[in-house]
Design a protein around this motif. Sequence first.
Motif, PDB file in Angstrom:
ATOM      1  N   GLY A  19       0.722  -1.147   0.043  1.00 34.18           N
ATOM      2  CA  GLY A  19       0.134   0.154   0.001  1.00 34.18           C
ATOM      3  C   GLY A  19       0.890   1.300  -0.042  1.00 34.18           C
ATOM      4  O   GLY A  19       0.443   2.254   0.145  1.00 34.18           O
ATOM      5  N   CYS A  20       2.088   1.011   0.033  1.00 37.86           N
ATOM      6  CA  CYS A  20       2.892   2.362   0.088  1.00 37.86           C
ATOM      7  C   CYS A  20       2.733   3.216  -1.090  1.00 37.86           C
ATOM      8  O   CYS A  20       3.242   4.293  -1.091  1.00 37.86           O
ATOM      9  CB  CYS A  20       4.395   2.011   0.033  1.00 37.86           C
ATOM     10  SG  CYS A  20       4.980   1.212   1.587  1.00 37.86           S
ATOM     11  N   THR A  21       2.307   2.699  -2.079  1.00 39.20           N
ATOM     12  CA  THR A  21       2.186   3.570  -3.438  1.00 39.20           C
ATOM     13  C   THR A  21       0.834   4.629  -3.208  1.00 39.20           C
ATOM     14  O   THR A  21       0.475   5.501  -4.058  1.00 39.20           O
ATOM     15  CB  THR A  21       1.879   2.856  -4.669  1.00 39.20           C
ATOM     16  OG1 THR A  21       0.908   1.701  -4.405  1.00 39.20           O
ATOM     17  CG2 THR A  21       3.053   2.083  -4.859  1.00 39.20           C
ATOM     18  N   GLY A  22      -0.010   4.313  -2.258  1.00 36.18           N
ATOM     19  CA  GLY A  22      -1.188   5.101  -1.888  1.00 36.18           C
ATOM     20  C   GLY A  22      -2.266   4.674  -2.718  1.00 36.18           C
ATOM     21  O   GLY A  22      -2.214   3.941  -3.781  1.00 36.18           O
ATOM     22  N   GLN A  57       0.240  10.606  -3.974  1.00 32.36           N
ATOM     23  CA  GLN A  57       0.451  10.654  -5.468  1.00 32.36           C
ATOM     24  C   GLN A  57       1.795  10.828  -5.951  1.00 32.36           C
ATOM     25  O   GLN A  57       2.463  11.049  -7.218  1.00 32.36           O
ATOM     26  CB  GLN A  57      -0.495  11.776  -6.019  1.00 32.36           C
ATOM     27  CG  GLN A  57      -1.999  11.698  -5.524  1.00 32.36           C
ATOM     28  CD  GLN A  57      -2.766  12.881  -6.131  1.00 32.36           C
ATOM     29  OE1 GLN A  57      -2.136  13.794  -6.437  1.00 32.36           O
ATOM     30  NE2 GLN A  57      -3.899  12.927  -5.772  1.00 32.36           N
ATOM     31  N   SER A  58       2.884  11.135  -5.063  1.00 34.49           N
ATOM     32  CA  SER A  58       4.240  11.487  -5.408  1.00 34.49           C
ATOM     33  C   SER A  58       5.194  10.223  -5.124  1.00 34.49           C
ATOM     34  O   SER A  58       4.955   9.518  -4.150  1.00 34.49           O
ATOM     35  CB  SER A  58       4.624  12.677  -4.407  1.00 34.49           C
ATOM     36  OG  SER A  58       5.982  12.739  -4.580  1.00 34.49           O
ATOM     37  N   ALA A  80       8.943   4.516  -3.428  1.00 31.13           N
ATOM     38  CA  ALA A  80       7.750   4.139  -3.896  1.00 31.13           C
ATOM     39  C   ALA A  80       7.539   4.893  -5.216  1.00 31.13           C
ATOM     40  O   ALA A  80       7.782   6.161  -5.330  1.00 31.13           O
ATOM     41  CB  ALA A  80       6.586   4.185  -3.090  1.00 31.13           C
ATOM     42  N   ASP A  81       6.926   4.678  -6.290  1.00 28.56           N
ATOM     43  CA  ASP A  81       6.663   5.229  -7.456  1.00 28.56           C
ATOM     44  C   ASP A  81       5.153   4.986  -7.766  1.00 28.56           C
ATOM     45  O   ASP A  81       4.896   3.915  -8.407  1.00 28.56           O
ATOM     46  CB  ASP A  81       7.398   4.963  -8.616  1.00 28.56           C
ATOM     47  CG  ASP A  81       7.296   5.733  -9.787  1.00 28.56           C
ATOM     48  OD1 ASP A  81       6.273   6.458 -10.023  1.00 28.56           O
ATOM     49  OD2 ASP A  81       8.107   5.579 -10.818  1.00 28.56           O
ATOM     50  N   PRO A  82       4.290   5.771  -7.428  1.00 30.47           N
ATOM     51  CA  PRO A  82       2.943   5.374  -7.426  1.00 30.47           C
ATOM     52  C   PRO A  82       2.110   5.500  -8.851  1.00 30.47           C
ATOM     53  O   PRO A  82       1.398   4.578  -9.332  1.00 30.47           O
ATOM     54  CB  PRO A  82       2.124   6.451  -6.687  1.00 30.47           C
ATOM     55  CG  PRO A  82       3.168   7.505  -6.545  1.00 30.47           C
ATOM     56  CD  PRO A  82       4.557   7.039  -6.650  1.00 30.47           C
TER      57      PRO A  82
END
Length: 254
Positions: A19-22, A57-58, A80-82
């Motif tokens: 869930g780190c990508t949001g 989002q970042s 992370a790269d969402p």
Amino acid sequence: MRADRLAAVALVAVLGLTGCTGSAEPASPGSAAPASAAPAATDPASVFRAAVAKTNQSTMSFTIDSDLGTLGTMHGEGAADPKQKATAYQAELLTTDRKIDIAAVLVGPDLYLKVTGLTTDRWAHLDLGKVKSLSKLGLDATGSPTGLGSIGDEIVTVTRTGPGAFSGTLDKTRNPLTASAGASEALKSVPFEAKVNAGGYVTELVTHTPPVGTAPASTTTAAFADFGSKTITINRPDSATVEQAPDSFYDALQ
């Protein structure tokens, strides 16, 4: 600590990265101009919610430090790269009698992991499309180990305690895990503190979770940095170093 319990704790730590990508989707180019032209919100809850959404989002780097009570402690760091739905994560879990090293890479629906005592020296591949619920692992609604991915749905109160500083309470029973587990009333008012920088990004989130059932109280501090970095590159491991995760991994998540 029993081996099966230790393995479960390791899986919690590893799968938390999903869930780190949001959960928020990046704004489309057409919507960017009206959003920037709108009057800025000033009440603490709106300001903090906006910061959470912007951060999710970042592209970012992050660290996580957890005091898990009698289960031990954990330190992790990653990036992370969402937009690419990708996350890389390494962690060290310390218990009273051993150390567990964890490495994981998430790209889209594919999770690759190495866990001391749980996998070989090759990457184990998990197809998250075959996993019914990560909530059973004790994660937030999005599976985030940082708690940032789902905090927007859990916020009850927010108070500004200083420039860029906030505190408040979260209703963790809004999380599918706690709702289905008959969680205690204490989880309806979980304290948190957070910091937001001048750019409107969340740089720190601290949550204090009370004990529930046999799970001890815990405190987790997540820190975020390098927002919008273009140097973060996350790739799948070389296929020659990957093997499919055994059925026992999937059985533990059903």
